[in-house]
Design a protein around this motif. Structure first.
Motif, PDB file in Angstrom:
ATOM      1  N   TYR A  60       0.801  -1.398  -0.082  1.00 24.73           N
ATOM      2  CA  TYR A  60      -0.142   0.089  -0.058  1.00 24.73           C
ATOM      3  C   TYR A  60       0.910   1.221   0.017  1.00 24.73           C
ATOM      4  O   TYR A  60       0.453   2.067  -0.682  1.00 24.73           O
ATOM      5  CB  TYR A  60      -0.871   0.012   1.251  1.00 24.73           C
ATOM      6  N   ILE A  61       2.083   1.241   0.573  1.00 24.44           N
ATOM      7  CA  ILE A  61       3.044   2.082   0.685  1.00 24.44           C
ATOM      8  C   ILE A  61       3.700   2.673  -0.659  1.00 24.44           C
ATOM      9  O   ILE A  61       3.599   3.653  -1.199  1.00 24.44           O
ATOM     10  CB  ILE A  61       4.074   2.056   1.938  1.00 24.44           C
ATOM     11  N   ASN A  62       3.922   1.633  -1.290  1.00 31.91           N
ATOM     12  CA  ASN A  62       4.815   1.727  -2.462  1.00 31.91           C
ATOM     13  C   ASN A  62       3.820   2.080  -3.696  1.00 31.91           C
ATOM     14  O   ASN A  62       4.340   2.905  -4.711  1.00 31.91           O
ATOM     15  CB  ASN A  62       5.235   0.379  -2.806  1.00 31.91           C
ATOM     16  N   ASN A  63       2.597   1.630  -3.791  1.00 33.67           N
ATOM     17  CA  ASN A  63       1.571   2.009  -4.737  1.00 33.67           C
ATOM     18  C   ASN A  63       0.733   3.217  -4.125  1.00 33.67           C
ATOM     19  O   ASN A  63      -0.110   3.610  -5.043  1.00 33.67           O
ATOM     20  CB  ASN A  63       0.423   0.895  -4.612  1.00 33.67           C
ATOM     21  N   HIS A  64       1.175   3.846  -3.295  1.00 32.00           N
ATOM     22  CA  HIS A  64       0.642   5.177  -2.852  1.00 32.00           C
ATOM     23  C   HIS A  64      -0.952   5.051  -2.517  1.00 32.00           C
ATOM     24  O   HIS A  64      -1.696   6.097  -2.908  1.00 32.00           O
ATOM     25  CB  HIS A  64       0.934   6.039  -4.104  1.00 32.00           C
ATOM     26  N   MET A  65      -1.044   4.076  -1.937  1.00 28.32           N
ATOM     27  CA  MET A  65      -2.735   3.850  -1.660  1.00 28.32           C
ATOM     28  C   MET A  65      -2.926   3.984   0.016  1.00 28.32           C
ATOM     29  O   MET A  65      -4.105   3.679   0.463  1.00 28.32           O
ATOM     30  CB  MET A  65      -3.067   2.490  -2.014  1.00 28.32           C
ATOM     31  N   ALA A  66      -2.014   4.182   0.787  1.00 32.68           N
ATOM     32  CA  ALA A  66      -2.068   3.898   2.180  1.00 32.68           C
ATOM     33  C   ALA A  66      -2.714   5.405   2.827  1.00 32.68           C
ATOM     34  O   ALA A  66      -2.583   6.687   2.154  1.00 32.68           O
ATOM     35  CB  ALA A  66      -0.758   4.077   2.606  1.00 32.68           C
ATOM     36  N   SER A  67      -3.479   5.205   3.820  1.00 39.14           N
ATOM     37  CA  SER A  67      -4.257   6.065   4.512  1.00 39.14           C
ATOM     38  C   SER A  67      -3.088   6.671   5.515  1.00 39.14           C
ATOM     39  O   SER A  67      -1.982   6.138   5.617  1.00 39.14           O
ATOM     40  CB  SER A  67      -5.465   5.730   5.252  1.00 39.14           C
ATOM     41  N   GLY A  68      -3.186   7.939   6.049  1.00 40.67           N
ATOM     42  CA  GLY A  68      -2.476   8.651   7.087  1.00 40.67           C
ATOM     43  C   GLY A  68      -2.024   7.673   8.253  1.00 40.67           C
ATOM     44  O   GLY A  68      -1.133   7.584   8.711  1.00 40.67           O
ATOM     45  N   SER A  69      -3.111   6.750   8.566  1.00 34.01           N
ATOM     46  CA  SER A  69      -2.879   5.874   9.752  1.00 34.01           C
ATOM     47  C   SER A  69      -1.851   4.699   9.240  1.00 34.01           C
ATOM     48  O   SER A  69      -1.106   4.344  10.199  1.00 34.01           O
ATOM     49  CB  SER A  69      -4.280   5.227  10.185  1.00 34.01           C
ATOM     50  N   MET A  70      -2.147   4.175   8.172  1.00 34.72           N
ATOM     51  CA  MET A  70      -1.109   3.275   7.701  1.00 34.72           C
ATOM     52  C   MET A  70       0.168   3.857   7.483  1.00 34.72           C
ATOM     53  O   MET A  70       1.165   3.188   7.798  1.00 34.72           O
ATOM     54  CB  MET A  70      -1.774   2.669   6.261  1.00 34.72           C
ATOM     55  N   ILE A  71       0.238   4.955   6.967  1.00 29.36           N
ATOM     56  CA  ILE A  71       1.871   5.719   6.903  1.00 29.36           C
ATOM     57  C   ILE A  71       2.330   5.691   8.151  1.00 29.36           C
ATOM     58  O   ILE A  71       3.526   5.417   8.289  1.00 29.36           O
ATOM     59  CB  ILE A  71       1.371   7.039   6.215  1.00 29.36           C
ATOM     60  N   GLY A  72       1.528   5.874   9.172  1.00 31.06           N
ATOM     61  CA  GLY A  72       2.330   6.317  10.534  1.00 31.06           C
ATOM     62  C   GLY A  72       2.500   4.970  11.207  1.00 31.06           C
ATOM     63  O   GLY A  72       3.521   4.493  11.651  1.00 31.06           O
ATOM     64  N   ASN A  73       1.690   3.696  10.874  1.00 31.91           N
ATOM     65  CA  ASN A  73       1.925   2.535  11.253  1.00 31.91           C
ATOM     66  C   ASN A  73       3.195   2.050  10.616  1.00 31.91           C
ATOM     67  O   ASN A  73       4.142   1.160  11.140  1.00 31.91           O
ATOM     68  CB  ASN A  73       0.809   1.666  11.104  1.00 31.91           C
ATOM     69  N   TYR A  74       3.410   2.288   9.291  1.00 32.27           N
ATOM     70  CA  TYR A  74       4.525   1.736   8.559  1.00 32.27           C
ATOM     71  C   TYR A  74       5.682   2.407   9.066  1.00 32.27           C
ATOM     72  O   TYR A  74       6.859   1.685   9.385  1.00 32.27           O
ATOM     73  CB  TYR A  74       4.184   2.077   7.233  1.00 32.27           C
ATOM     74  N   MET A  75       5.794   3.973   9.392  1.00 31.34           N
ATOM     75  CA  MET A  75       6.736   4.383   9.960  1.00 31.34           C
ATOM     76  C   MET A  75       7.311   3.859  11.196  1.00 31.34           C
ATOM     77  O   MET A  75       8.455   3.742  11.481  1.00 31.34           O
ATOM     78  CB  MET A  75       6.653   5.846  10.193  1.00 31.34           C
ATOM     79  N   THR A  76       6.216   3.564  12.177  1.00 39.40           N
ATOM     80  CA  THR A  76       6.569   2.809  13.288  1.00 39.40           C
ATOM     81  C   THR A  76       7.378   1.504  13.273  1.00 39.40           C
ATOM     82  O   THR A  76       8.356   1.255  13.788  1.00 39.40           O
ATOM     83  CB  THR A  76       5.373   2.672  14.187  1.00 39.40           C
ATOM     84  N   SER A  77       6.839   0.834  12.227  1.00 40.27           N
ATOM     85  CA  SER A  77       7.709  -0.565  12.058  1.00 40.27           C
ATOM     86  C   SER A  77       9.075  -0.485  11.757  1.00 40.27           C
ATOM     87  O   SER A  77       9.823  -0.952  12.133  1.00 40.27           O
ATOM     88  CB  SER A  77       6.751  -1.269  11.079  1.00 40.27           C
ATOM     89  N   LEU A  78       9.273   0.852  10.816  1.00 44.31           N
ATOM     90  CA  LEU A  78      10.430   0.749  10.233  1.00 44.31           C
ATOM     91  C   LEU A  78      11.453   1.466  11.452  1.00 44.31           C
ATOM     92  O   LEU A  78      12.636   0.827  11.498  1.00 44.31           O
ATOM     93  CB  LEU A  78      10.552   1.794   9.095  1.00 44.31           C
ATOM     94  N   ASN A  79      10.893   2.256  12.178  1.00 40.16           N
ATOM     95  CA  ASN A  79      11.725   2.646  13.467  1.00 40.16           C
ATOM     96  C   ASN A  79      11.916   1.633  14.398  1.00 40.16           C
ATOM     97  O   ASN A  79      13.178   1.460  14.874  1.00 40.16           O
ATOM     98  CB  ASN A  79      10.811   3.673  14.282  1.00 40.16           C
ATOM     99  N   MET A  80      11.039   0.525  14.706  1.00 40.75           N
ATOM    100  CA  MET A  80      11.325  -0.534  15.624  1.00 40.75           C
ATOM    101  C   MET A  80      12.282  -1.613  14.909  1.00 40.75           C
ATOM    102  O   MET A  80      12.670  -2.349  15.598  1.00 40.75           O
ATOM    103  CB  MET A  80       9.834  -0.915  15.947  1.00 40.75           C
ATOM    104  N   LEU A  81      12.288  -1.597  13.518  1.00 41.40           N
ATOM    105  CA  LEU A  81      13.107  -2.594  13.088  1.00 41.40           C
ATOM    106  C   LEU A  81      14.316  -1.948  12.625  1.00 41.40           C
ATOM    107  O   LEU A  81      15.265  -2.565  11.598  1.00 41.40           O
ATOM    108  CB  LEU A  81      12.380  -3.116  11.769  1.00 41.40           C
ATOM    109  N   ALA A  82      14.836  -0.811  13.332  1.00 39.45           N
ATOM    110  CA  ALA A  82      16.089  -0.258  12.869  1.00 39.45           C
ATOM    111  C   ALA A  82      16.383   0.066  11.638  1.00 39.45           C
ATOM    112  O   ALA A  82      17.515  -0.010  10.882  1.00 39.45           O
ATOM    113  CB  ALA A  82      17.356  -1.181  13.503  1.00 39.45           C
ATOM    114  N   LYS A  83      15.194   0.518  10.911  1.00 36.36           N
ATOM    115  CA  LYS A  83      15.255   1.115   9.474  1.00 36.36           C
ATOM    116  C   LYS A  83      14.913   2.344   9.340  1.00 36.36           C
ATOM    117  O   LYS A  83      14.243   2.875   8.600  1.00 36.36           O
ATOM    118  CB  LYS A  83      14.216   0.306   8.683  1.00 36.36           C
TER     119      LYS A  83
END
Length: 681
Positions: free
Chosen positions: A157-180
């Motif tokens: 959803y992120i790559n296809n530019h289909m994500a909602s604001g909540s999904m963007i925030g959740n994806y960023m959280t995942s990246l932060n917690m995965l040391a990315k």
């Protein structure tokens, strides 16, 4: 009324007018009202008869109530019955998943949302958007710390530019917690062009990514923006204040912390406790200026924090700063006696040894109270102050040049009064040159007077060297000045013989040298320190030595922090010495150089025993020789007999090669065996 959100009014009307045989839909609405005001038992009481009639909506609502009451087994039984009766009703599954999410039963919520997502394409009734299912499932994964699953789920959803604001925030959280964290700004730039159009929670994740990447300036830009917004929360304030101080912007940090503390009266949160923890964290990290900002704000808020600051400084070995703060605290009438107690305790520390000041203040407290009950800590510290010590050692050293030396020493000191100490030493040295069989013995007796105070530790002593032919004396001066907790300046002068068997035998009374060294040591924090030393020697035969040495020590792993009894310390050293005359019988190369490092692993064997494993690698040379590899290993054992006594024993064995790569033959070098005993009273 229930539909209008007037739940209590609906209940009041029901209670006044209820009668047997009320319609089921009325009872369902009243049960819903009780559910909304969290009177779950009453709601269950009303719903149970409806459930017994197989009322679908009542069964769904009762299942939700059971989940809120943590009666998961009963909730699952009801949902299982519903799914059997209505296998194609997706709403039942959705309500179950929503209920699990609402009560934060994330394991069950993740399971239910995953089931709904997997069956989504098969269901013809699309009563919920797929993107909402994905969003809810990603939230459940994040709450369960399944960050990798959340990232994989959201990536498309992120790559296809289909994500909602909540999904963007959740994806960023995942990246932060995965040391990315380095990927987070890229995601932000893909979706947003300014802070104003960005959801607040997305900005917080972006700021967190900058913090994790130590890009504090960029993170602070975001927190400064959030600080001006109406929906700024306390965590935003804390982060702005903390990282401003950490980044050196003390004025901003001070201002924001002051603002946070001003909110304490209208809050149930313990803001001072949080600021105290953050100040202590900065203190442990060696960020002393930043930590001081936090503690000073706490002291302005409540002066009792001054005593806590002094204690925390002492725990971090910041004795000079602790004394400075204690003397400031003593100016306050209410804190005066507490401050005096602290000064006494610090002044009797081994690193300070200002017994004169400690005695004066203890007497002041006793004259005031006529009893020790009111100043027990100060009295105890003064009684238990160090008054003397004795140290005995035996050390044997030999190297690849076949030079062997054994030292046997007994040394100690005894406190007199007014910060003066008597220093003494008795020792004997046996030197042997294995090549020609020459041997020499050297007896040493030292007597000196030491003065200690808050910033000074100075010794002047006379050495009596008993040589084979006659006795000679030499002056010894050792003085250290501590301008701050982080700096030590040390100067040593000594007049002593050259420890070489041929020299002692060939020169009547031995060949003496006047040795000077000046060392500056800088302590970054409790883990890291560095030093640089300049040195010079003037020999009686007009030979001269000029040299320098620098070193760095870092505690890679601290066993106290990890509570595992293990630590690892790395030490780096580089030294060079030049000699003016090579036509002498003792070792006097045109250039003597060493560069290397060692690692010491320590392990607590018990509460009183520890074992050190030592590995070192270095390169050394006596010009015109080339640098050669000289590795060594060792083991050391320490045992504390009690709080005032310990023994130490160790062995080190090194090798000397023929090139800087270790090529050619290998022979032993730097072989040491040592044993020591220490007792303090």
């Amino acid at each position: 009324m229930n539909w209008a959100g007037k739940y209590q009014e609906a209940i009041d009307v029901y209670e006044k007018n209820k009668y047997d045989g009320m319609p089921d839909y009325v009872l369902l609405n009243i049960a819903s009202s009780y559910y909304r005001i969290m009177n779950l038992n009453k709601a269950e009481e009303i719903l149970q008869p409806l459930v017994n009639k197989d009322d679908k909506e009542a069964t769904i609502l009762l299942s939700q109530i059971y989940i809120k009451m943590s009666r998961i087994k009963e909730a699952n039984e009801l949902y299982d019955e519903l799914e059997k009766k209505y296998p194609n009703d997706v709403n039942i599954k959705i309500q179950k998943a929503l209920s699990c999410s609402s009560v934060e039963n994330w394991s069950l919520a993740a399971y239910e949302w995953k089931q709904i997502l997997d069956a989504y394409d098969e269901n013809t009734e699309k009563i919920i958007k797929k993107i909402d299912i994905v969003n809810n499932l990603s939230i459940s994964y994040i709450k369960l710390a399944r960050y990798d699953d959340a990232e994989k789920l959201l990536r498309e959803y992120i790559n296809n530019h289909m994500a909602s604001g909540s999904m963007i925030g959740n994806y960023m959280t995942s990246l932060n917690m995965l040391a990315k964290s380095e990927q987070v700004p890229q995601i932000y730039d893909k979706y947003y062009s300014s802070y104003e159009e960005t959801p607040i929670f997305v900005l917080r994740e972006l700021a967190d990514s900058y913090i994790r990447s130590k890009k504090y300036d960029l993170a602070l830009d975001i927190y400064k923006y959030l600080y001006k917004q109406q929906d700024v929360n306390t965590e935003d304030r804390y982060r702005l204040a903390y990282y401003s101080c950490l980044n050196g912007d003390f004025d901003t940090g001070k201002s924001v912390y002051e603002n946070i503390l001003s909110m304490q009266k209208n809050s149930n949160d313990n803001f001072p406790a949080r600021i105290l923890r953050e100040g202590n964290t900065l203190l442990k990290q060696g960020k002393y200026k930043a930590a001081d900002v936090l503690y000073q704000e706490l002291i302005k808020y409540d002066k009792r924090y001054h005593a806590i600051y002094v204690d925390d400084l002492v725990k971090e070995s910041q004795y000079q700063t602790a004394l400075h703060e204690a003397y400031l605290m003593a100016k306050d009438e209410e804190m005066h006696d507490t401050a005096l107690e602290s000064i006494v305790q610090i002044s009797t520390k081994e690193e300070i040894r200002d017994h004169k000041t400690a005695e004066k203040l203890v007497n002041e407290l006793y004259d005031k109270y006529k009893t020790e009950d009111r100043y027990a800590k100060a009295g105890g510290s003064f009684r238990n102050k160090k008054s003397g010590e004795v140290y005995a050692e035996v050390n044997n050293y030999s190297d690849y040049d076949d030079t062997s030396r054994t030292d046997i020493n007994l040394m100690g000191e005894q406190y007199l009064e007014n910060n003066f100490w008597i220093d003494y030493q008795i020792g004997k040295t046996y030197i042997k040159d294995e090549n020609d069989g020459n041997t020499a013995n050297l007896e040493t007796k030292k007597l000196g007077l030491r003065y200690t105070s808050r910033k000074w530790n100075s010794l002047i002593a006379v050495n009596l060297f008993g040589l084979d032919s006659n006795d000679k004396t030499g002056l010894y001066v050792d003085t250290s000045f501590n301008p701050s907790d982080r700096e030590v300046i040390n100067f040593i002068y000594s007049s002593e013989p050259v420890y070489n068997a041929n020299v002692i035998n060939d020169y009547d009374g031995g060949l003496f040298s006047d040795n000077y060294s000046l060392r500056y040591n800088y302590i970054f924090n409790n883990r890291e320190s560095s030093y640089i030393e300049l040195r010079k020697s003037d020999f009686d035969d007009d030979n001269k030595r000029y040299g320098w040495e620098m070193g760095h020590q870092y505690i890679i792993n601290n066993g106290l922090d990890n509570n595992d009894g293990r630590s690892l310390t790395r030490t780096f050293t580089w030294s060079r010495d030049r000699y003016s005359n090579q036509d002498v019988v003792y070792n006097s190369p045109k250039l003597s150089e060493f560069i290397g490092a060692d690692w010491r692993w320590s392990q607590h064997l018990s509460t009183s025993e520890s074992l050190y494993k030592i590995f070192g690698i270095g390169w050394s040379r006596d010009y015109p020789e080339e640098l050669v590899l000289s590795p060594y290993i060792g083991i050391e054992y320490n045992k504390a007999i009690d709080n005032n006594q310990y023994i130490n024993a160790g062995i080190i064995y090194g090798l000397h090669t023929e090139s800087w790569l270790g090529e050619g033959s290998w022979e032993y070098d730097n072989k040491q065996i040592y044993l020591s005993y220490y007792h303090m009273w």
